[in-house]
Enzyme design. Structure first.
Site, PDB file in Angstrom:
ATOM      1  N   ARG A   1       0.829  -1.201   0.000  1.00  0.00           N
ATOM      2  CA  ARG A   1       0.000   0.000   0.000  1.00  0.00           C
ATOM      3  C   ARG A   1       0.867   1.256   0.000  1.00  0.00           C
ATOM      4  O   ARG A   1       0.589   2.240   0.699  1.00  0.00           O
ATOM      5  CB  ARG A   1      -0.955   0.010   1.197  1.00  0.00           C
ATOM      6  CG  ARG A   1      -1.870  -1.189   1.290  1.00  0.00           C
ATOM      7  CD  ARG A   1      -2.820  -1.275   0.091  1.00  0.00           C
ATOM      8  NE  ARG A   1      -3.593  -2.516   0.156  1.00  0.00           N
ATOM      9  CZ  ARG A   1      -3.205  -3.658  -0.403  1.00  0.00           C
ATOM     10  NH1 ARG A   1      -2.088  -3.722  -1.095  1.00  0.00           N
ATOM     11  NH2 ARG A   1      -3.939  -4.736  -0.297  1.00  0.00           N
TER      12      ARG A   1
ATOM     13  N   GLU B   1      -4.813   3.826   6.407  1.00  0.00           N
ATOM     14  CA  GLU B   1      -4.631   3.654   4.968  1.00  0.00           C
ATOM     15  C   GLU B   1      -5.041   4.887   4.179  1.00  0.00           C
ATOM     16  O   GLU B   1      -4.359   5.260   3.220  1.00  0.00           O
ATOM     17  CB  GLU B   1      -5.413   2.429   4.480  1.00  0.00           C
ATOM     18  CG  GLU B   1      -5.189   2.124   3.019  1.00  0.00           C
ATOM     19  CD  GLU B   1      -5.717   0.761   2.616  1.00  0.00           C
ATOM     20  OE1 GLU B   1      -6.203   0.641   1.485  1.00  0.00           O
ATOM     21  OE2 GLU B   1      -5.643  -0.177   3.423  1.00  0.00           O
TER      22      GLU B   1
ATOM     23  N   SER C   1     -11.090  -0.068   3.878  1.00  0.00           N
ATOM     24  CA  SER C   1     -10.239  -0.480   5.006  1.00  0.00           C
ATOM     25  C   SER C   1      -9.525   0.738   5.569  1.00  0.00           C
ATOM     26  O   SER C   1      -8.768   1.410   4.860  1.00  0.00           O
ATOM     27  CB  SER C   1      -9.211  -1.511   4.538  1.00  0.00           C
ATOM     28  OG  SER C   1      -9.855  -2.681   4.087  1.00  0.00           O
TER      29      SER C   1
END
Length: 370
Positions: free
Chosen positions: A165, A362, A247
């Site tokens: 990520r 995130e 998320s």
């Protein structure tokens, strides 16, 4: 190109965020570059937004120019010597629509990334991934506008320094303001009706196959959309669990020694080192990936935390963990950005107290700290 004032809550899937002083919706590459140059030449802060699915802006909003990238289009490029397909996609193109296009054209790879909201230009920034697939596996290059030099810069796959990520594009971003603004993304695909190997056990079970098997890409998309919808991860105006950034925390990657503080049944997954185009990389023997959802739930935060009981004192019941999945923080109705942040802080502190592991957000958080 449209210029006017708007609320950031109108541009983000969590529907929170204060006013934008100067909002520009740029539908062409020329408009994107013109807006960037206007901001930089006058020293005006610049916030870049695509689909708004991975961004949270404070209730104070953003005092500067908000550049909404809405360029659109997919163009074929010369076929590479290794065969397959080579395409260039404008940054503002809807990602899920592009995934559908890839299946219709027998481009192998993106099917497992179905249902992810946002734009194509955002995918390399975050190295978007799901169900065992990451977008780095089929990105050939990314063309950007470098605000530091005032010139265009193209990154080859290896130059993007992809991580979990993460990418150099994300690491050079400050408060939602990137050094490199993505203009186009070039993808290289193998051709075929079958998907890439199914790597994720849950998806394999849903498909009725073994991990490593290949199945029809259209069927992969169908099952992924079903799985994501069951977790509130496919945008649906009638489902408040989808009013989120998806998320909220990444799955933490920790040294093996961190396992000493966890029960033996805590989920853990291998970590792969960066690999090349179409590559997965070698396994990292010194680190392991944990499940953020498991850590959150076993630290005492169940699905729906924030709707009732003690959590009313945290967010007034306006925000909560999803009722379907503990990784998403949702806007139940009329939530403020601070409501979302308050739940995030409570969950993060609880996991650290319980397991000594600090979760990392995130989404891009603008003008606030979690």
């Amino acid at each position: 190109m449209l210029i006017y004032m708007t609320m950031l809550s109108e541009l983000t899937t969590a529907q929170v965020g204060g006013p934008a002083t100067d909002y520009v919706r740029a539908t062409s590459e020329a408009d994107i570059i013109e807006t960037i140059q206007r901001a930089d030449s006058t020293g005006t802060p610049l916030l870049v937004i695509g689909g708004g699915s991975n961004m949270l802006v404070s209730d104070q909003g953003f005092d500067g120019i908000v550049l909404h990238i809405a360029s659109n289009g997919v163009d074929a490029l010369p076929i590479p010597s290794c065969g397959g397909a080579n395409v260039r996609v404008q940054a503002g193109t809807n990602w899920d629509e592009f995934v559908q296009t890839s299946i219709e054209n027998s481009w192998v790879g993106p099917a497992a990334l179905s249902g992810i909201p946002g734009t194509v230009g955002a995918t390399p920034v975050q190295n978007v991934g799901a169900y065992g697939v990451e977008v780095k596996e089929f990105i050939a290059s990314v063309r950007t506008y470098d605000r530091e030099t005032g010139r265009q810069k193209t990154f080859a796959n290896a130059d993007l320094k992809f991580g979990y990520r993460d990418s150099i594009l994300k690491r050079t971003m400050t408060n939602g303001s990137p050094r490199y603004v993505v203009l186009t993304v070039d993808f290289q695909f193998e051709l075929g009706e079958l998907s890439s190997p199914i790597r994720y056990a849950e998806l394999a079970r849903q498909l009725g196959v073994e991990p490593g098997d290949r199945v029809d890409s259209a069927l992969v998309r169908e099952k992924v959309l079903e799985l994501r919808a069951s977790k509130g991860m496919v945008l649906n105006p009638e489902d408040r669990d989808t009013y989120s950034t998806g998320s909220f925390f990444t799955n933490p990657i920790v040294p093996l020694s961190a396992l000493d503080k966890l029960p033996e049944d805590a989920p853990r997954f291998p970590v792969t080192k960066p690999g090349g185009l179409f590559g997965r990389g070698e396994e990292d023997p010194e680190h392991v990936k944990l499940s953020a959802a498991w850590l959150i739930q076993h630290a005492g935060f169940d699905k729906g935390f924030g709707l009732e009981g003690e959590s009313v004192q945290i967010a007034g019941g306006r925000a909560s963990l999803s009722t379907k999945h503990t990784l998403a923080i949702t806007n139940r109705s009329g939530a403020s950005a601070e409501d979302i942040f308050a739940i995030a802080r409570a969950v993060r502190a609880g996991v650290k107290d319980a397991f000594g592991i600090e979760l990392e957000p995130e989404p891009v958080v603008v003008n606030a700290r979690i």
